[in-house]
Design an enzyme around this catalytic site. Structure first.
Site, PDB file in Angstrom:
ATOM      1  N   HIS B  84    -104.112  23.727  -9.239  1.00 32.93           N
ATOM      2  CA  HIS B  84    -102.999  22.866  -9.863  1.00 32.93           C
ATOM      3  C   HIS B  84    -102.399  21.966  -8.771  1.00 32.93           C
ATOM      4  CE1 HIS B  84     -98.956  22.092 -10.873  1.00 32.93           C
ATOM      5  NE2 HIS B  84     -98.394  22.462  -9.732  1.00 32.93           N
ATOM      6  N   ASP B 113    -106.617 -11.463  -8.286  1.00 27.55           N
ATOM      7  CA  ASP B 113    -107.292 -10.136  -8.550  1.00 27.55           C
ATOM      8  C   ASP B 113    -107.234  -9.528  -7.342  1.00 27.55           C
ATOM      9  OD1 ASP B 113    -108.842  -7.949  -9.335  1.00 27.55           O
ATOM     10  OD2 ASP B 113    -109.873  -9.161 -10.946  1.00 27.55           O
ATOM     11  N   TRP B 149    -103.999  24.858  -1.521  1.00 26.04           N
ATOM     12  CA  TRP B 149    -104.551  23.528  -1.457  1.00 26.04           C
ATOM     13  C   TRP B 149    -104.804  23.211   0.059  1.00 26.04           C
ATOM     14  CZ3 TRP B 149    -102.544  18.537  -0.015  1.00 26.04           C
ATOM     15  CH2 TRP B 149    -101.281  18.440   0.487  1.00 26.04           C
ATOM     16  N   SER B 176    -112.456   7.459  -2.033  1.00 23.94           N
ATOM     17  CA  SER B 176    -112.024   6.833  -2.933  1.00 23.94           C
ATOM     18  C   SER B 176    -110.573   6.193  -2.468  1.00 23.94           C
ATOM     19  CB  SER B 176    -111.507   7.444  -4.483  1.00 23.94           C
ATOM     20  OG  SER B 176    -110.605   6.946  -5.172  1.00 23.94           O
ATOM     21  N   SER B 177    -109.881   6.967  -1.878  1.00 21.03           N
ATOM     22  CA  SER B 177    -108.548   6.506  -1.473  1.00 21.03           C
ATOM     23  C   SER B 177    -108.677   5.751  -0.355  1.00 21.03           C
ATOM     24  CB  SER B 177    -107.732   7.886  -0.783  1.00 21.03           C
ATOM     25  OG  SER B 177    -107.340   8.673  -1.752  1.00 21.03           O
ATOM     26  N   HIS B 260     -99.115  15.922   6.100  1.00 22.45           N
ATOM     27  CA  HIS B 260     -97.522  15.323   6.375  1.00 22.45           C
ATOM     28  C   HIS B 260     -97.496  13.970   5.951  1.00 22.45           C
ATOM     29  CE1 HIS B 260     -93.430  16.211   6.136  1.00 22.45           C
ATOM     30  NE2 HIS B 260     -93.226  15.070   6.650  1.00 22.45           N
ATOM     31  N   GLU B 262     -99.534  12.582   4.203  1.00 27.16           N
ATOM     32  CA  GLU B 262     -99.952  12.523   2.703  1.00 27.16           C
ATOM     33  C   GLU B 262     -98.448  12.386   1.821  1.00 27.16           C
ATOM     34  OE1 GLU B 262    -102.510  11.947   1.043  1.00 27.16           O
ATOM     35  OE2 GLU B 262    -101.755  12.956  -0.939  1.00 27.16           O
ATOM     36  N   TYR B 264     -95.926  11.186   2.562  1.00 28.45           N
ATOM     37  CA  TYR B 264     -95.226   9.802   2.552  1.00 28.45           C
ATOM     38  C   TYR B 264     -96.189   8.936   1.853  1.00 28.45           C
ATOM     39  CZ  TYR B 264     -91.586  11.931   5.236  1.00 28.45           C
ATOM     40  OH  TYR B 264     -90.416  12.762   5.472  1.00 28.45           O
ATOM     41  N   SER B 275     -86.849   0.642  -5.251  1.00 28.76           N
ATOM     42  CA  SER B 275     -86.356  -0.660  -4.610  1.00 28.76           C
ATOM     43  C   SER B 275     -86.664  -1.794  -5.598  1.00 28.76           C
ATOM     44  CB  SER B 275     -87.003  -1.169  -3.344  1.00 28.76           C
ATOM     45  OG  SER B 275     -86.743   0.029  -2.532  1.00 28.76           O
ATOM     46  N   HIS B 309     -94.444  20.947  12.054  1.00 24.51           N
ATOM     47  CA  HIS B 309     -93.274  21.749  11.591  1.00 24.51           C
ATOM     48  C   HIS B 309     -93.656  22.655  10.364  1.00 24.51           C
ATOM     49  CE1 HIS B 309     -92.245  17.914   8.720  1.00 24.51           C
ATOM     50  NE2 HIS B 309     -92.984  18.785   7.944  1.00 24.51           N
ATOM     51  N   HIS B 310     -94.907  22.323  10.006  1.00 26.15           N
ATOM     52  CA  HIS B 310     -95.561  23.194   8.904  1.00 26.15           C
ATOM     53  C   HIS B 310     -96.010  24.504   9.507  1.00 26.15           C
ATOM     54  CE1 HIS B 310     -95.503  20.281   5.616  1.00 26.15           C
ATOM     55  NE2 HIS B 310     -95.465  19.274   6.542  1.00 26.15           N
ATOM     56  N   THR B 335     -84.738   7.355   6.526  1.00 24.00           N
ATOM     57  CA  THR B 335     -84.558   7.925   4.911  1.00 24.00           C
ATOM     58  C   THR B 335     -83.235   7.526   4.641  1.00 24.00           C
ATOM     59  OG1 THR B 335     -86.263   9.205   5.226  1.00 24.00           O
ATOM     60  CG2 THR B 335     -85.083   9.293   3.304  1.00 24.00           C
ATOM     61  N   LYS B 338     -82.418   3.969   3.745  1.00 23.22           N
ATOM     62  CA  LYS B 338     -82.885   3.595   2.310  1.00 23.22           C
ATOM     63  C   LYS B 338     -81.974   3.873   1.531  1.00 23.22           C
ATOM     64  CE  LYS B 338     -87.490   3.047   1.796  1.00 23.22           C
ATOM     65  NZ  LYS B 338     -87.984   1.753   2.222  1.00 23.22           N
ATOM     66  N   ARG B 457     -94.150  33.042  -1.896  1.00 24.56           N
ATOM     67  CA  ARG B 457     -94.685  32.100  -2.651  1.00 24.56           C
ATOM     68  C   ARG B 457     -96.147  32.634  -3.136  1.00 24.56           C
ATOM     69  NH1 ARG B 457     -96.050  26.851   0.706  1.00 24.56           N
ATOM     70  NH2 ARG B 457     -97.017  26.309  -0.923  1.00 24.56           N
TER      71      ARG B 457
END
Lengths: 56, 532
Positions: B84, B113, B149, B176-177, B260, B262, B264, B275, B309-310, B335, B338, B457
């Site tokens: 998932h 293009d 994951w 791809s990315s 991390h 990722e 963002y 925006s 921090h993870h 943040t 923003k 979890r």
């Protein structure tokens, strides 16, 4: 409407966007530079840890 | 603002010829190099994956509806949570924003293009194969990857036949990315319309430029990490094996150095969409444009120095804990800039509340809520309590669903008339919004309480004391899933017909994309517009 490229020759492949050769070259150069950076980062990371693991 | 010329044949007609027959139709989509076609492919693919990953979420919540084992054995349950997450992150939300980038970046900067159209085609077509590889693992002997994951060793190394499929799929998704990121950077840096300096670019384009650089920095690290996993499993290395002199914690550092940023990569394009939407429906320019650009760049930079921090519960020196705690908290500053600027844009604006604006406002409130629970998790002593509980699940779902996904919904409703040439059904759009916003909160808000009460979890069964909130959360999830069928119906209905959309579509909209007719012709800006 689209306009023809000013310097196109008969039989020469044309881009619809009428982009010039110098710009094409710059685009390819920048893309390869970025791709090289990504590959270097990827290979370098694995190689760095591989070499470090040999130090014991 | 500009003068433009357009090739007016419709975008269902590549180069003026409508394909007849199935094979030419398939070939037309497989071989297309047009940015609008590829954008459409990305968006449709991500919609499909929303339902694949969402279906797995429904199974997870059905299992957790009440205590005890209902439908899934524990191994299958862990496979569901793992696949998932991988599908939603790599197969759904990232391709969704890549789709927006493909459609809108060339239109916003006045480019004909993407700079590298064939590379663009390849970037997209890697995705279905990678996602299929990932989904196929569910049917392999030993089942799908079940270690989460994050793919932490040594757990992930216990995966059965699915392991090489997982590694290959992640590599393909990464390639791809990276290719998409290269294309976007090169397009923005080389194909902007004359007169469009960097600080005249629309915010969505800015956020994607920064995101693309972030992808280039983060993705190769993930690829390196999973390559090392592969060599540990099949080629006798011991990068992460303590028995061979390696260190499993090294993988956690590598993964989160990617993981991390990722977050963002996913959220910055959503910031860009918000925006665009808020100024349009406030009928005011974005407050503090330059500050927004610098805040986005600061967030991206800081996202590269907060990864551990993870890992507070793994154990690290006090100086490390303090560094990662403080840098994480500092992200709240840009943040906050923003959020302040979006609010200031709304202030004294002539507001109207069409569906894109509703999603943008809900984003503003609920993403901020997800940000606040992130701040709580940044505090080392508190994180030791919250770690691996449902509080974390609640936090990141608040960031990714009412954050990133609402950004994608806002963008879809905002630009759908430009893509299809028709106005969508506003009543159904609002119904989709209200059901989604109610059920998102019913699903994820109780999970904060479950986490604070200590529910871990990634478990298929739980103590009866957690039953009530789990029941509510599951009901919310079923409602949330069902509400997305309305979204699909709105899109199909809009694509098939409806009131004609004007070029500008929205009264308060500004920018080059609103100077082209709706639907946007197959080729736009063959001659670059002049920006004054």
């Amino acid at each position: 409407m689209t306009t023809a490229r000013p310097n196109s020759q008969p039989g020469q492949a044309q881009r619809a966007d009428g982009r010039g050769g110098a710009l094409d070259a710059r685009i390819k150069r920048s893309a390869w530079l970025l791709a090289s950076f990504a590959i270097l980062f990827y290979v370098g990371y694995v190689a760095y840890y591989f070499l470090r693991s040999g130090e014991g | 603002m500009s003068t433009t010329a357009f090739d007016t044949h419709g975008h269902d007609q590549a180069h003026g010829q409508k394909p007849t027959g199935l094979v030419p139709w398939i070939l037309r989509w497989v071989t297309t190099t047009n940015h609008k076609d590829i954008g459409t492919l990305y968006l449709l693919f991500s919609l499909l994956m929303l339902f694949v990953g969402g279906g797995m979420a429904m199974l997870i919540r059905a299992e957790l509806l009440q205590p005890g084992l209902q439908f899934l054995n524990p191994v299958r349950f862990n496979q569901m949570t793992t696949v998932h997450a991988l599908i939603m992150v790599f197969g759904m939300i990232m391709p969704a924003f890549a789709g927006f980038a493909n459609w809108m970046v060339p239109l916003q900067i006045g480019a004909p293009d993407m700079a590298l159209p064939r590379l663009n085609n390849w970037s997209f077509w890697l995705l279905p194969f990678a996602s299929t590889l990932l989904i196929l693992t569910l049917f392999l002997p030993g089942g799908a990857p079940a270690g989460g994951w994050t793919m932490y060793p040594p757990l992930v190394l216990q995966t059965g036949d699915a392991f090489p499929f997982l590694i290959f799929a992640v590599h393909l998704l990464g390639v791809s990315s990276i290719l998409a990121a290269i294309n976007i950077i090169v397009t923005i840096m080389n194909l902007r319309a004359p007169g469009m300096s960097l600080l005249k670019m629309p915010m969505f384009t800015w956020t994607w430029l920064i995101t693309a650089y972030l992808l280039l920095l983060a993705m190769p690290v993930l690829a390196g990490g999973v390559t090392m996993l592969l060599t540990d499993r099949f080629f006798g290395t011991s990068f992460f094996s303590a028995a061979g002199g390696g260190d499993p914690v090294l993988f956690q550092h590598i993964f989160w150095f990617f993981g991390h940023p990722e977050v963002y990569v996913i959220i910055l394009p959503a910031f860009g969409i918000i925006s665009e939407v808020i100024p349009t429906f406030s009928r005011k320019p974005l407050f503090g444009y330059a500050a927004m650009v610098y805040a986005t760049a600061s967030i991206a930079f800081l996202s590269l120095v907060v990864w551990a921090h993870h890992m507070f519960t793994v154990g690290m020196p006090l100086a490390g804990q303090l560094f990662f705690m403080l840098t994480t908290m500092i992200i709240a500053v840009p943040t906050g800039v923003k959020v302040f600027n979006w609010t200031a844009t709304l202030w004294k604006g002539s507001l109207s509340f069409e569906t894109p604006m509703l999603f943008a406002l809900a984003f503003l409130f609920l993403f901020t809520l997800g940000g606040f629970s992130g701040l709580m998790l940044a505090i080392v002593p508190a994180d030791i309590q919250y770690h691996d509980t449902y509080f974390v699940v609640a936090h990141f779902h608040y960031v990714l669903v009412p954050g990133a996904l609402f950004g994608a919904f806002a963008g879809t409703y905002y630009w759908l008339p430009k893509w299809t040439g028709h106005m969508y059904d506003e009543k159904l759009g609002k119904l989709h919004f209200w059901l989604t916003v109610i059920f998102v909160n019913v699903t994820f808000f109780p999970q904060h309480f479950l986490g604070l009460a200590g529910m871990p979890r990634r478990i298929p069964d739980y103590s009866p004391q957690f039953a009530d909130f789990n029941f509510i959360s599951s009901l919310g999830a079923f409602g949330l899933g069902a509400a997305q069928l309305i979204f699909v119906y709105v899109i199909i209905k809009c694509a098939r017909g409806g009131p004609k959309a004007t070029a500008q579509v929205w009264e308060g909209a500004h920018g080059l994309e609103w100077t082209v007719p709706s639907p946007a012709p197959h080729h736009t800006f063959a001659e670059p517009p002049e920006i004054k």
